[in-house]
Design an enzyme around this catalytic site. Structure first.
Site, PDB file in Angstrom:
ATOM      1  N   GLU A 141       0.681  -0.908  -0.258  1.00 26.12           N
ATOM      2  CA  GLU A 141      -0.145   0.213  -0.237  1.00 26.12           C
ATOM      3  C   GLU A 141       1.578   1.000  -0.004  1.00 26.12           C
ATOM      4  OE1 GLU A 141      -3.972  -0.338   0.894  1.00 26.12           O
ATOM      5  OE2 GLU A 141      -2.844  -1.173   3.122  1.00 26.12           O
TER       6      GLU A 141
ATOM      7  N   GLU B 203      -4.470  -8.292   3.046  1.00 25.58           N
ATOM      8  CA  GLU B 203      -5.378  -8.381   3.910  1.00 25.58           C
ATOM      9  C   GLU B 203      -6.601 -10.064   3.962  1.00 25.58           C
ATOM     10  OE1 GLU B 203      -2.542  -4.787   3.609  1.00 25.58           O
ATOM     11  OE2 GLU B 203      -3.458  -6.423   2.936  1.00 25.58           O
TER      12      GLU B 203
END
Length: 272
Positions: free
Chosen positions: A126, A146
């Site tokens: 990210e 995630e």
């Protein structure tokens, strides 16, 4: 220059080098690291002598993601006093600090070049999406894990990834949570170059020198326009391009660049 125990700040000519420095935890994002990143981006924005930024990691790793326990401890309103802990005090004063550090809510005006070795996963991938140019060692590993833990990649990936790589590849990365090799990341466009292990930083610094040799006003205007036109129609984007680009032709740097070309010498840009 600033820096913290988990974030090293150095100068390499006109390049600011930020190094995630928590190798014992594969450079998992901690409070000191996030504060250091936040301050590093601010330093680069404020110092006109800095023309580019290189982001890398120590100990053969880029970043293994967020240290969730550390982040939870930083959030204000958790019942624990911030006084006496300078990092928690910073987070209490600016609840958005971690998102700025992660480049979710901040875009540096100077180009950011990522030099990736080893794991660059979860929050690491990210953070990577907030950079502009990306170099990876052959053994680097990428991925958004995630969903494997029932979590959501709130660092911006569900918005940014589909804008940076083809949608089918972005959704595969987001929905499968599987790891990607450096070569696969290069093939789908997540990184620009794959180099031998241990040389990503050298390649990133070489790229930074190419950027640094150019007119700083032009570089910053080109970067800003490339991002600011991303959500516009073609007609709107072309109009904004003229609005941003034409004033550059009237600068002293533009005149210097043209003169230097005619005189067959390197230009001396003065940000004017």
């Amino acid at each position: 220059m600033g820096g913290t125990e988990h974030l090293t700040v150095e100068r390499a000519g006109a390049t600011l080098v930020l190094t995630l420095n928590r190798p014992e935890a594969r450079n998992a994002l901690s409070l000191p690291m996030l504060v250091g990143l936040h301050d590093g981006w601010a330093e680069a924005d404020e110092d006109d002598a800095i023309r580019s930024i290189v982001l890398t990691g120590a100990g053969g790793a880029f970043c293994s993601g967020m240290d969730l326990k550390a982040l939870a401890a930083a959030r204000p309103g958790d019942g624990r006093p911030a006084a006496g802990d300078p990092y928690r005090e910073r987070f209490a004063a600016d609840p958005d600090l971690h998102w700025k550090a992660m480049l979710r809510h901040h875009r540096p005006r100077k180009p950011v070049i990522a030099a990736v070795e080893g794991p660059c996963v979860a929050g690491g991938t990210e953070l990577l999406q907030g950079t502009d140019l990306r170099v990876a060692g052959e053994s680097a590993v990428f991925g958004l894990f995630e969903v494997r833990r029932g979590l959501f990649p709130v660092g911006g990936s569900t918005v940014r990834l589909t804008r940076q790589i083809p949608r089918t590849h972005a959704l595969e990365m987001l929905l499968t949570g599987r790891p990607y090799t450096a070569r696969e990341a290069e093939r789908i466009g997540l990184v620009g170059h794959v180099v031998p292990d241990g040389t990503a930083l050298d390649r990133a610094l070489e790229t930074a020198e190419l950027v640094n040799a150019n007119g700083p006003l032009a570089v910053e205007a080109v970067k800003a326009c490339a991002y600011d036109t991303a959500g516009l129609t073609e007609a709107e984007g072309l109009a904004l391009e003229l609005e941003r680009g034409m004033p550059l032709f009237r600068t002293a740097d533009a005149q210097e660049g043209t003169r230097a070309f005619a005189e067959k010498r390197p230009p001396v840009f003065r940000r004017a």
